[in-house]
Design a protein around this motif. Structure first.
Motif, PDB file in Angstrom:
ATOM      1  N   ASP A 102       2.088   9.561 -42.811  1.00 14.55           N
ATOM      2  CA  ASP A 102       0.684   9.867 -42.537  1.00 14.55           C
ATOM      3  C   ASP A 102       0.286   9.475 -41.110  1.00 14.55           C
ATOM      4  N   TRP A 103      -0.458  10.352 -40.454  1.00 11.93           N
ATOM      5  CA  TRP A 103      -0.944  10.065 -39.107  1.00 11.93           C
ATOM      6  C   TRP A 103      -2.463  10.134 -39.022  1.00 11.93           C
ATOM      7  N   THR A 104      -3.127  10.330 -40.179  1.00  6.66           N
ATOM      8  CA  THR A 104      -4.586  10.486 -40.133  1.00  6.66           C
ATOM      9  C   THR A 104      -5.282   9.172 -39.772  1.00  6.66           C
ATOM     10  N   GLU A 105      -4.730   8.034 -40.180  1.00  7.14           N
ATOM     11  CA  GLU A 105      -5.381   6.774 -39.814  1.00  7.14           C
ATOM     12  C   GLU A 105      -5.243   6.516 -38.309  1.00  7.14           C
ATOM     13  N   ALA A 106      -4.159   7.023 -37.706  1.00  8.24           N
ATOM     14  CA  ALA A 106      -3.998   6.914 -36.253  1.00  8.24           C
ATOM     15  C   ALA A 106      -5.021   7.788 -35.533  1.00  8.24           C
ATOM     16  N   LEU A 107      -5.222   8.978 -36.061  1.00 12.99           N
ATOM     17  CA  LEU A 107      -6.196   9.894 -35.459  1.00 12.99           C
ATOM     18  C   LEU A 107      -7.593   9.281 -35.509  1.00 12.99           C
ATOM     19  N   ALA A 108      -7.916   8.642 -36.636  1.00 10.82           N
ATOM     20  CA  ALA A 108      -9.217   7.984 -36.768  1.00 10.82           C
ATOM     21  C   ALA A 108      -9.368   6.857 -35.753  1.00 10.82           C
ATOM     22  N   ALA A 109      -8.274   6.124 -35.503  1.00 13.73           N
ATOM     23  CA  ALA A 109      -8.319   5.040 -34.522  1.00 13.73           C
ATOM     24  C   ALA A 109      -8.579   5.576 -33.122  1.00 13.73           C
ATOM     25  N   HIS A 110      -7.936   6.688 -32.766  1.00  8.87           N
ATOM     26  CA  HIS A 110      -8.152   7.297 -31.452  1.00  8.87           C
ATOM     27  C   HIS A 110      -9.594   7.774 -31.311  1.00  8.87           C
ATOM     28  N   LEU A 111     -10.170   8.229 -32.402  1.00  9.03           N
ATOM     29  CA  LEU A 111     -11.528   8.765 -32.375  1.00  9.03           C
ATOM     30  C   LEU A 111     -12.540   7.712 -31.927  1.00  9.03           C
ATOM     31  N   VAL A 112     -12.264   6.440 -32.236  1.00  2.81           N
ATOM     32  CA  VAL A 112     -13.210   5.375 -31.868  1.00  2.81           C
ATOM     33  C   VAL A 112     -12.600   4.388 -30.873  1.00  2.81           C
ATOM     34  N   GLY A 113     -11.489   4.790 -30.235  1.00  3.84           N
ATOM     35  CA  GLY A 113     -10.921   3.985 -29.160  1.00  3.84           C
ATOM     36  C   GLY A 113     -10.275   2.684 -29.594  1.00  3.84           C
ATOM     37  N   LYS A 114      -9.695   2.667 -30.799  1.00  2.00           N
ATOM     38  CA  LYS A 114      -9.016   1.470 -31.285  1.00  2.00           C
ATOM     39  C   LYS A 114      -7.506   1.624 -31.129  1.00  2.00           C
ATOM     40  N   LYS A 115      -6.838   0.534 -30.820  1.00  2.48           N
ATOM     41  CA  LYS A 115      -5.386   0.571 -30.663  1.00  2.48           C
ATOM     42  C   LYS A 115      -4.726   0.573 -32.038  1.00  2.48           C
TER      43      LYS A 115
END
Length: 368
Positions: A102-115
């Protein structure tokens, strides 16, 4: 850099079937609380080990941090709640221990500028792993072959899983029971799914044809594969030698009662990243045998004589017989060597220090 604590969120599917649950527990417990503010997000509170996780007294959110990819057209809207969750709690770093691609949690992190980083726990690679790896700010691998999946990714490091060698110690267990009428006791620990190759171990038991050799299988067998393995045991007429014991919160007494640990995983599917039950057995000073596949042969790379061809019950039976013929002193020497190897290569102290250094560097942008 600010003296503000680094807020780290660990995400994991659950603490019931996820094999890395104990590793995450030890990591959370060991991280310097003066430097790191830790939280956990998991998809469910099922399983007896979840109570142990609660004893850490860190915030635990029963919150699913991933969503199905499809339909792609609505994906941006469906990841918004995850991104909002990251932002609301002001996490600095999200460290994923999810087993899937799964990469959706990574996409969500990028959306709000989280590493966002992840630990690659199992073998296997496809287009979704490629996307996940591209989106990751950092990747932690746990065996030497994993780095080959993403040769162009500079932001990666090999950090083998750590183990608390004081907890997994033959001296930490005083109460245990060896099965009656047993000359040689074998144990294996696994969530019973086809790739674990339990049939190979059962067939090896039948080849040995020795009623004084007993096998204990620890792990949930209330599924189609587990039922098939019980049926195979009965067809091989091993009812008096093989016991399916179900899950155990603490496997140490069972390992203490054993003469040998066997991990017969097949060379197919997800295989093994770094099998912690094998490392636990080694740390308990227990002689081991493992199939010669990625992950297992990484842990046993300095003990090649303890490897056998995956899926080959005849080869496994021969290895078991060879160890069975050793006297107790020779088995003790082998067990001591395996434990010493764990203390040299897989300690929790080294594991925790590596993560503390990585999180600190990520916040200073040194690894990006």
């Amino acid at each position: 850099m600010s003296s503000k604590k680094i807020r780290v969120l660990f995400t994991i599917s659950n603490f019931n079937t996820a094999g890395s649950g104990k590793v995450v527990y030890d990591l959370v417990k060991g991280l310097d609380k003066n430097k790191f503010d830790i939280s956990i997000a998991c998809g469910s509170s099922e399983g007896s080990f979840f109570k142990v996780i609660e004893s850490l007294h860190v915030p635990i959110y029963i919150f699913e941090t991933k969503v199905p990819y499809r339909p792609y057209i609505s994906l941006p809207f469906r990841i918004v709640p995850i991104a909002r969750f990251y932002k609301q709690h002001d996490f600095d770093i999200i460290h994923s221990w999810q087993w899937s691609n799964d990469w959706t949690e990574a996409l969500a992190a990028h959306l709000v500028g989280k590493k966002w980083l992840y630990t690659k726990k199992a073998m296997g690679f496809n287009k979704h792993w490629q996307i996940k790896s591209y989106l990751a700010h950092f990747i932690i691998t746990i065996n030497e072959e994993m780095g080959g999946y993403f040769p162009n990714k500079k932001a990666q490091a090999l950090i083998p899983l750590g183990i608390d060698t004081s907890y997994y110690s033959p001296h930490a267990v005083t109460s245990y029971t060896k099965p009656a009428d047993t000359h040689f006791h074998i144990i294996t620990v696994a969530n019973l799914v086809p790739v674990k190759g339990i049939q190979v171990l059962l067939e090896a038991m039948a080849r040995l044809n020795d009623s004084q050799v007993k096998l204990s299988v620890l792990g949930d067998f209330d599924n189609a594969y587990g039922h098939a393995m019980v049926a195979l045991r009965d067809r091989l007429e091993l009812q008096d030698q093989v016991a399916f014991l179900g899950k155990a919160l603490d496997v140490r007494p069972y390992m203490k009662s054993a003469d040998l640990y066997v991990i017969p995983t097949l060379d197919e599917g997800r295989k093994e990243g770094m099998p912690m039950a094998l490392v636990e057995a080694m740390s308990m000073g227990l002689p081991v045998l493992g199939s010669d596949i990625t992950g297992i042969n990484y842990v046993l790379k300095d003990f090649k004589a303890l490897l056998f061809k995956a899926g080959d019950s005849e080869a496994l039976a021969e290895k078991i017989q060879n160890l069975k013929e050793l006297d107790s002193a020779a088995l003790d020497v082998l067990g001591c060597k395996l434990r010493a190897y764990c203390e040299a290569h897989f300690t929790m102290v080294t594991f925790i220090k590596a993560h503390e250094a990585l999180y600190t560097k990520m916040m200073s942008h040194e690894v990006l």
